[in-house]
Design a protein around this motif. Structure first.
Motif, PDB file in Angstrom:
ATOM      1  N   ASP A  35      -5.615   4.514 -41.099  1.00 48.09           N
ATOM      2  CA  ASP A  35      -6.642   3.537 -41.434  1.00 48.09           C
ATOM      3  C   ASP A  35      -6.297   2.212 -40.758  1.00 48.09           C
ATOM      4  O   ASP A  35      -5.210   2.016 -40.228  1.00 48.09           O
ATOM      5  CB  ASP A  35      -6.840   3.402 -42.942  1.00 48.09           C
ATOM      6  N   ARG A  36      -7.255   1.308 -40.754  1.00 50.72           N
ATOM      7  CA  ARG A  36      -7.079   0.046 -40.031  1.00 50.72           C
ATOM      8  C   ARG A  36      -5.893  -0.749 -40.577  1.00 50.72           C
ATOM      9  O   ARG A  36      -5.127  -1.334 -39.807  1.00 50.72           O
ATOM     10  CB  ARG A  36      -8.373  -0.765 -40.120  1.00 50.72           C
ATOM     11  N   ALA A  37      -5.720  -0.762 -41.880  1.00 54.53           N
ATOM     12  CA  ALA A  37      -4.615  -1.514 -42.483  1.00 54.53           C
ATOM     13  C   ALA A  37      -3.262  -0.976 -42.021  1.00 54.53           C
ATOM     14  O   ALA A  37      -2.337  -1.741 -41.736  1.00 54.53           O
ATOM     15  CB  ALA A  37      -4.718  -1.482 -44.001  1.00 54.53           C
ATOM     16  N   ALA A  38      -3.127   0.330 -41.931  1.00 50.53           N
ATOM     17  CA  ALA A  38      -1.867   0.929 -41.471  1.00 50.53           C
ATOM     18  C   ALA A  38      -1.599   0.566 -40.013  1.00 50.53           C
ATOM     19  O   ALA A  38      -0.464   0.284 -39.635  1.00 50.53           O
ATOM     20  CB  ALA A  38      -1.906   2.444 -41.644  1.00 50.53           C
ATOM     21  N   CYS A  39      -2.653   0.547 -39.198  1.00 53.53           N
ATOM     22  CA  CYS A  39      -2.489   0.185 -37.797  1.00 53.53           C
ATOM     23  C   CYS A  39      -2.084  -1.283 -37.659  1.00 53.53           C
ATOM     24  O   CYS A  39      -1.214  -1.619 -36.851  1.00 53.53           O
ATOM     25  CB  CYS A  39      -3.765   0.469 -37.022  1.00 53.53           C
ATOM     26  N   LEU A  40      -2.688  -2.148 -38.453  1.00 53.65           N
ATOM     27  CA  LEU A  40      -2.318  -3.562 -38.417  1.00 53.65           C
ATOM     28  C   LEU A  40      -0.881  -3.764 -38.869  1.00 53.65           C
ATOM     29  O   LEU A  40      -0.152  -4.599 -38.317  1.00 53.65           O
ATOM     30  CB  LEU A  40      -3.289  -4.387 -39.262  1.00 53.65           C
ATOM     31  N   ALA A  41      -0.436  -2.990 -39.855  1.00 60.18           N
ATOM     32  CA  ALA A  41       0.955  -3.072 -40.307  1.00 60.18           C
ATOM     33  C   ALA A  41       1.904  -2.617 -39.190  1.00 60.18           C
ATOM     34  O   ALA A  41       2.962  -3.215 -38.985  1.00 60.18           O
ATOM     35  CB  ALA A  41       1.152  -2.222 -41.559  1.00 60.18           C
ATOM     36  N   TYR A  42       1.529  -1.574 -38.467  1.00 60.94           N
ATOM     37  CA  TYR A  42       2.334  -1.103 -37.331  1.00 60.94           C
ATOM     38  C   TYR A  42       2.472  -2.211 -36.290  1.00 60.94           C
ATOM     39  O   TYR A  42       3.561  -2.486 -35.781  1.00 60.94           O
ATOM     40  CB  TYR A  42       1.682   0.137 -36.710  1.00 60.94           C
ATOM     41  N   ILE A  43       1.352  -2.876 -35.983  1.00 57.62           N
ATOM     42  CA  ILE A  43       1.370  -3.956 -35.000  1.00 57.62           C
ATOM     43  C   ILE A  43       2.267  -5.092 -35.479  1.00 57.62           C
ATOM     44  O   ILE A  43       3.082  -5.618 -34.714  1.00 57.62           O
ATOM     45  CB  ILE A  43      -0.059  -4.455 -34.710  1.00 57.62           C
ATOM     46  N   GLU A  44       2.141  -5.456 -36.732  1.00 58.30           N
ATOM     47  CA  GLU A  44       2.964  -6.549 -37.265  1.00 58.30           C
ATOM     48  C   GLU A  44       4.453  -6.234 -37.152  1.00 58.30           C
ATOM     49  O   GLU A  44       5.266  -7.098 -36.861  1.00 58.30           O
ATOM     50  CB  GLU A  44       2.594  -6.829 -38.718  1.00 58.30           C
ATOM     51  N   GLU A  45       4.798  -4.975 -37.354  1.00 56.92           N
ATOM     52  CA  GLU A  45       6.203  -4.562 -37.286  1.00 56.92           C
ATOM     53  C   GLU A  45       6.720  -4.505 -35.847  1.00 56.92           C
ATOM     54  O   GLU A  45       7.870  -4.854 -35.579  1.00 56.92           O
ATOM     55  CB  GLU A  45       6.372  -3.187 -37.941  1.00 56.92           C
ATOM     56  N   HIS A  46       5.882  -4.068 -34.913  1.00 61.52           N
ATOM     57  CA  HIS A  46       6.350  -3.807 -33.556  1.00 61.52           C
ATOM     58  C   HIS A  46       6.063  -4.915 -32.544  1.00 61.52           C
ATOM     59  O   HIS A  46       6.750  -5.011 -31.532  1.00 61.52           O
ATOM     60  CB  HIS A  46       5.746  -2.493 -33.041  1.00 61.52           C
ATOM     61  N   TRP A  47       5.052  -5.731 -32.768  1.00 65.44           N
ATOM     62  CA  TRP A  47       4.716  -6.785 -31.817  1.00 65.44           C
ATOM     63  C   TRP A  47       5.369  -8.070 -32.285  1.00 65.44           C
ATOM     64  O   TRP A  47       4.751  -8.927 -32.892  1.00 65.44           O
ATOM     65  CB  TRP A  47       3.205  -6.932 -31.709  1.00 65.44           C
ATOM     66  N   THR A  48       6.634  -8.205 -31.966  1.00 65.91           N
ATOM     67  CA  THR A  48       7.423  -9.316 -32.497  1.00 65.91           C
ATOM     68  C   THR A  48       7.447 -10.530 -31.575  1.00 65.91           C
ATOM     69  O   THR A  48       7.845 -11.606 -31.998  1.00 65.91           O
ATOM     70  CB  THR A  48       8.864  -8.852 -32.772  1.00 65.91           C
ATOM     71  N   ASP A  49       7.042 -10.364 -30.340  1.00 60.15           N
ATOM     72  CA  ASP A  49       6.988 -11.470 -29.391  1.00 60.15           C
ATOM     73  C   ASP A  49       5.593 -11.488 -28.782  1.00 60.15           C
ATOM     74  O   ASP A  49       5.234 -10.602 -28.022  1.00 60.15           O
ATOM     75  CB  ASP A  49       8.049 -11.292 -28.302  1.00 60.15           C
ATOM     76  N   MET A  50       4.808 -12.502 -29.137  1.00 58.99           N
ATOM     77  CA  MET A  50       3.414 -12.556 -28.735  1.00 58.99           C
ATOM     78  C   MET A  50       3.222 -12.899 -27.256  1.00 58.99           C
ATOM     79  O   MET A  50       2.137 -12.739 -26.724  1.00 58.99           O
ATOM     80  CB  MET A  50       2.659 -13.587 -29.582  1.00 58.99           C
ATOM     81  N   ARG A  51       4.276 -13.347 -26.588  1.00 61.44           N
ATOM     82  CA  ARG A  51       4.142 -13.677 -25.176  1.00 61.44           C
ATOM     83  C   ARG A  51       3.920 -12.412 -24.353  1.00 61.44           C
ATOM     84  O   ARG A  51       4.549 -11.379 -24.614  1.00 61.44           O
ATOM     85  CB  ARG A  51       5.396 -14.385 -24.657  1.00 61.44           C
ATOM     86  N   PRO A  52       3.056 -12.474 -23.345  1.00 60.37           N
ATOM     87  CA  PRO A  52       2.903 -11.320 -22.456  1.00 60.37           C
ATOM     88  C   PRO A  52       4.235 -10.976 -21.791  1.00 60.37           C
ATOM     89  O   PRO A  52       5.084 -11.840 -21.570  1.00 60.37           O
ATOM     90  CB  PRO A  52       1.890 -11.796 -21.410  1.00 60.37           C
ATOM     91  N   LYS A  53       4.400  -9.723 -21.467  1.00 65.01           N
ATOM     92  CA  LYS A  53       5.633  -9.235 -20.854  1.00 65.01           C
ATOM     93  C   LYS A  53       5.987 -10.024 -19.594  1.00 65.01           C
ATOM     94  O   LYS A  53       7.144 -10.354 -19.363  1.00 65.01           O
ATOM     95  CB  LYS A  53       5.465  -7.753 -20.526  1.00 65.01           C
ATOM     96  N   SER A  54       4.987 -10.359 -18.778  1.00 61.32           N
ATOM     97  CA  SER A  54       5.259 -11.094 -17.544  1.00 61.32           C
ATOM     98  C   SER A  54       5.820 -12.485 -17.833  1.00 61.32           C
ATOM     99  O   SER A  54       6.671 -12.975 -17.101  1.00 61.32           O
ATOM    100  CB  SER A  54       4.003 -11.206 -16.689  1.00 61.32           C
ATOM    101  N   ALA A  55       5.364 -13.134 -18.895  1.00 63.74           N
ATOM    102  CA  ALA A  55       5.897 -14.457 -19.251  1.00 63.74           C
ATOM    103  C   ALA A  55       7.324 -14.350 -19.757  1.00 63.74           C
ATOM    104  O   ALA A  55       8.179 -15.185 -19.424  1.00 63.74           O
ATOM    105  CB  ALA A  55       5.011 -15.110 -20.305  1.00 63.74           C
ATOM    106  N   ARG A  56       7.613 -13.327 -20.540  1.00 65.79           N
ATOM    107  CA  ARG A  56       8.985 -13.129 -21.025  1.00 65.79           C
ATOM    108  C   ARG A  56       9.925 -12.879 -19.855  1.00 65.79           C
ATOM    109  O   ARG A  56      11.024 -13.399 -19.791  1.00 65.79           O
ATOM    110  CB  ARG A  56       9.049 -11.972 -22.020  1.00 65.79           C
ATOM    111  N   GLY A  57       9.471 -12.084 -18.886  1.00 62.22           N
ATOM    112  CA  GLY A  57      10.293 -11.774 -17.716  1.00 62.22           C
ATOM    113  C   GLY A  57      10.563 -12.987 -16.863  1.00 62.22           C
ATOM    114  O   GLY A  57      11.661 -13.167 -16.344  1.00 62.22           O
ATOM    115  N   ALA A  58       9.564 -13.851 -16.706  1.00 63.54           N
ATOM    116  CA  ALA A  58       9.740 -15.079 -15.920  1.00 63.54           C
ATOM    117  C   ALA A  58      10.772 -15.985 -16.553  1.00 63.54           C
ATOM    118  O   ALA A  58      11.605 -16.575 -15.864  1.00 63.54           O
ATOM    119  CB  ALA A  58       8.410 -15.802 -15.759  1.00 63.54           C
TER     120      ALA A  58
END
Length: 76
Positions: free
Chosen positions: A45-68
């Protein structure tokens, strides 16, 4: 008689999608995943997916910005 022309009150299955920049979103099951995105985790369900995102997306910066920044882009 129940109105079958709308999705009101219907809980759809969702899943999490992520792109090459490690940005996450929820996506309705049954819709084609856009180019450049892939599914991760399991449908739920949508709530479970949002919880997954909250747990796994810990750095909101795009990957290219983190790499730079990691490769010396920090001049401070």
């Amino acid at each position: 008689m129940e109105n079958t022309d709308t999705d009101e009150g219907v809980e759809h299955a969702w899943f999490v999608v992520v792109n090459d920049e490690d940005q996450y979103s929820v996506w309705a099951d049954g819709r084609p995943v856009p180019d450049g995105w892939r599914t991760v985790g399991e449908a739920g369900d949508r709530a479970a997916c949002l919880a997954y995102i909250e747990e796994h997306w810990t750095d909101m910066r795009p990957k290219s910005a983190r790499g730079a920044l990691a490769s010396g882009g920090n001049h401070g």
